[in-house]
Design a protein around this motif. Structure first.
Motif: not given
Length: 105
Positions: A25, A29-30, A34
């Motif tokens: 997280n 990486s988010r 997505n």
């Protein structure tokens, strides 16, 4: 064959979601998560639309979308692999196989 591909693309979507839930997280990486979840789940959703095509032109057009989404999924999986976040060899193999199937269709 159509039902097998529906099942296979749905499983791919679920596997992508499972992978996404196990990635770190972080800000970067988010963003990757997505994009990967969008493209990975679009493969199955758009393949179902291919199955409902009303003409050859519509079939080709919708299949092109599926191909683009599966290839984009390969790209994001390659990023995850190169970052070394988690092992994605099997999922990347499946993404490449799906892409090859859609290219040959």
């Amino acid at each position: 064959m159509q039902n097998q591909m529906k099942s296979r693309t749905k499983k791919f979507s679920i596997d992508v979601i499972d992978l996404a839930e196990n990635l770190p997280n972080t800000i970067s990486s988010r963003i990757i998560i997505n994009q990967l979840v969008k493209s990975g789940t679009s493969v199955g959703a758009n393949y179902r639309a291919v199955c409902r095509s009303r003409s050859n032109n519509e079939f080709i057009s919708k299949l092109q979308v599926v191909l683009e989404e599966s290839d984009e999924s390969c790209y994001w999986l390659e990023i995850v692999e190169e970052k070394g976040w988690v092992d994605v060899k099997d999922l990347l193999k499946e993404a490449n196989e799906l892409t090859a199937i859609f290219v040959s269709s």
